[in-house]
Scaffold this motif. Structure first.
Motif, PDB file in Angstrom:
ATOM      1  N   VAL A  95       2.958  13.601  -3.935  1.00 37.71           N
ATOM      2  CA  VAL A  95       2.595  12.223  -4.274  1.00 37.71           C
ATOM      3  C   VAL A  95       2.630  11.384  -3.000  1.00 37.71           C
ATOM      4  O   VAL A  95       3.671  11.256  -2.356  1.00 37.71           O
ATOM      5  N   ASP A  96       1.489  10.823  -2.631  1.00 38.12           N
ATOM      6  CA  ASP A  96       1.397  10.009  -1.420  1.00 38.12           C
ATOM      7  C   ASP A  96       1.744   8.548  -1.686  1.00 38.12           C
ATOM      8  O   ASP A  96       2.330   7.880  -0.835  1.00 38.12           O
ATOM      9  N   ARG A  99      -3.839   1.005  -1.253  1.00 36.63           N
ATOM     10  CA  ARG A  99      -2.870  -0.047  -0.899  1.00 36.63           C
ATOM     11  C   ARG A  99      -2.381  -0.821  -2.106  1.00 36.63           C
ATOM     12  O   ARG A  99      -1.388  -1.535  -2.030  1.00 36.63           O
ATOM     13  N   GLY A 100      -3.091  -0.709  -3.225  1.00 36.33           N
ATOM     14  CA  GLY A 100      -2.663  -1.390  -4.432  1.00 36.33           C
ATOM     15  C   GLY A 100      -3.806  -2.067  -5.163  1.00 36.33           C
ATOM     16  O   GLY A 100      -4.983  -1.815  -4.901  1.00 36.33           O
ATOM     17  N   MET A 101      -3.457  -2.975  -6.085  1.00 36.75           N
ATOM     18  CA  MET A 101      -4.427  -3.675  -6.904  1.00 36.75           C
ATOM     19  C   MET A 101      -5.181  -4.707  -6.075  1.00 36.75           C
ATOM     20  O   MET A 101      -4.595  -5.469  -5.296  1.00 36.75           O
ATOM     21  N   ILE A 102      -6.514  -4.753  -6.242  1.00 36.23           N
ATOM     22  CA  ILE A 102      -7.339  -5.760  -5.575  1.00 36.23           C
ATOM     23  C   ILE A 102      -7.654  -6.886  -6.559  1.00 36.23           C
ATOM     24  O   ILE A 102      -7.492  -8.060  -6.237  1.00 36.23           O
ATOM     25  N   VAL A 138      -6.922  10.781  -7.276  1.00 36.38           N
ATOM     26  CA  VAL A 138      -6.284   9.670  -7.982  1.00 36.38           C
ATOM     27  C   VAL A 138      -5.938  10.185  -9.367  1.00 36.38           C
ATOM     28  O   VAL A 138      -6.810  10.679 -10.094  1.00 36.38           O
ATOM     29  N   TYR A 139      -4.675  10.082  -9.726  1.00 40.64           N
ATOM     30  CA  TYR A 139      -4.131  10.705 -10.934  1.00 40.64           C
ATOM     31  C   TYR A 139      -3.510   9.609 -11.789  1.00 40.64           C
ATOM     32  O   TYR A 139      -2.505   9.005 -11.417  1.00 40.64           O
ATOM     33  N   GLY A 140      -4.138   9.302 -12.924  1.00 47.57           N
ATOM     34  CA  GLY A 140      -3.635   8.268 -13.809  1.00 47.57           C
ATOM     35  C   GLY A 140      -2.771   8.841 -14.904  1.00 47.57           C
ATOM     36  O   GLY A 140      -3.182   9.756 -15.629  1.00 47.57           O
ATOM     37  N   ARG A 192      -1.226   7.424  -9.494  1.00 45.19           N
ATOM     38  CA  ARG A 192      -0.731   8.072  -8.295  1.00 45.19           C
ATOM     39  C   ARG A 192      -1.877   8.506  -7.388  1.00 45.19           C
ATOM     40  O   ARG A 192      -2.934   8.919  -7.868  1.00 45.19           O
ATOM     41  N   PHE A 193      -1.650   8.413  -6.095  1.00 42.64           N
ATOM     42  CA  PHE A 193      -2.522   9.041  -5.116  1.00 42.64           C
ATOM     43  C   PHE A 193      -1.816  10.313  -4.665  1.00 42.64           C
ATOM     44  O   PHE A 193      -0.694  10.263  -4.134  1.00 42.64           O
TER      45      PHE A 193
END
Length: 382
Positions: free
Chosen positions: A49-50, A85-88, A369-371, A377-378
């Motif tokens: 998990v990155d 980096r997160g939510m835009i 990308v794993y939801g 998760r990346f």
């Protein structure tokens, strides 16, 4: 003697750099081939998990799409645009059956059988476009032009609008004359559109593809041609593979055509023996999970290119929920397991995941990308 010997020695020294250059080129070529072979045949059995983002995913109808420089998550309760980096940005709504279309930096979202289309770009909400009839399909161009298919129970409507909601074109067809509108496809630049209609004529099922040229000023006939050779065939899906290439797929048929000035057939099979369970696209590649009678395995993974050539044909008994491309690979995943085959037919990966897989997306078959139901998760497979 000594002078001649020195001259020969000097000549030999002058040749050495060229030998070193040739050796370096050979070493680089060997290393490149080695890397290619390693990537082709390397297998993966786990992941690291990155990064994690606190973004929950519903168990039904959660889909991830490549969008801009990141990903667009679409679910029944809203949209979210994010990257590593997160939510835009995110947008909340309530939809029973979201329809998503993406081209370039624009995404169009509508709820099946409702009358609003919402347009977004990488900065977020752009506009809401209202329709007069119940929506069945939505397409978008890279310039934000929207094509909307709808009907009122008796008439099919195809409406083309710009990003501000201004009408560019409306095409109407009565069910009894042309058939029920099954699907449509808009080219990325918005200059071409194709639609699939299905009808029953004297007890016989028939399909046709109608091709529209939207590049003119509207003063001339926009219909550029029709394919109507689909007797006893139900076409259900159509897709632009690139700016000028289309693929139409049905229960027993696959057609690939070029559509520039007029449509021209490239490849066609109107009597396929296998039943398509899943259909997915990536660039000019057509991916399918099929069931074939009398086959030794439960499913076959097949990939075609835009000329109809088979790129991959391999059997598997893996029980799956969804399938997709991951670079030059095909992934199939269930609630907590993922299987991946390369286009070379190599089983690259079989990995059990520690949480329920709500969505899985990758552009290279290595970084995903794993939801899950509680986070996104990346990850990197290893």
């Amino acid at each position: 003697m000594s002078r001649r010997t020195n001259k020969k020695s000097r000549r030999k020294k002058r040749k050495n750099p060229f030998r070193l250059l040739i050796l370096a080129v050979l070493l680089i070529a060997a290393a490149t081939v080695g890397i290619i072979l390693l990537n082709k045949y390397r297998t993966y059995s786990g992941y690291s998990v990155d990064r994690e983002i606190s973004m929950s995913n519903s168990e039904e109808n959660t889909e991830y799409y490549f969008f801009g420089d990141g990903y667009l998550k679409c679910a029944v309760d809203g949209l979210a645009y994010f990257d590593s980096r997160g939510m835009i940005w995110n947008e909340y709504y309530s939809m029973l059956q979201p329809i998503v279309a993406i081209a370039g930096d624009y995404a169009a979202v509508a709820d099946m059988a409702q009358r609003n289309v919402y347009l977004y770009d990488k900065s977020g909400y752009v506009n809401r476009i209202n329709l007069s009839h119940n929506i069945t399909d939505v397409e978008v161009s890279a310039a934000g032009m929207i094509a909307v298919a709808s009907n009122d129970g008796n008439i099919n409507y195809i409406e083309i609008k710009d990003r501000n909601g201004n009408e560019i074109m409306t095409e109407k067809s009565i069910f009894s004359s042309r058939g029920f509108l099954m699907d449509m496809a808009l080219s990325e630049d918005g200059s071409r559109l194709a639609a699939v209609f299905t009808s029953i004529d004297k007890g016989t099922l028939r399909s046709k593809i109608v091709f529209y040229d939207l590049s003119g000023d509207g003063s001339s006939d926009i219909i550029a041609g029709t394919f109507d050779q689909y007797e006893s065939v139900m076409l259900t899906a159509i897709r632009f593979l690139d700016q000028d290439t289309l693929c139409a797929v049905g229960d027993t048929a696959i057609s690939i055509c070029r559509f520039e000035e007029i449509p021209e057939l490239v490849y066609e099979d109107l009597d396929i023996s296998w039943e398509i369970q899943s259909l997915f696209f990536q660039g000019t590649d057509i991916g399918m999970i099929v069931e074939e009678p009398d086959d030794d395995t439960r499913y076959r993974i097949r990939v075609m290119d835009s000329s109809g050539n088979m790129q991959l044909d391999v059997g598997t008994d893996f029980s799956y929920n969804k399938a997709d491309f991951a670079g030059n690979n095909v992934i199939m995943y269930s609630n907590n397991e993922c299987l991946m085959y390369s286009f070379a037919g190599v089983e690259k990966m079989y990995i059990p995941f520690d949480q329920h897989i709500e969505a899985l997306k990758s552009s290279d078959g290595i970084h995903f990308v794993y939801g899950t139901n509680s986070q996104t998760r990346f990850i990197t497979v290893k």
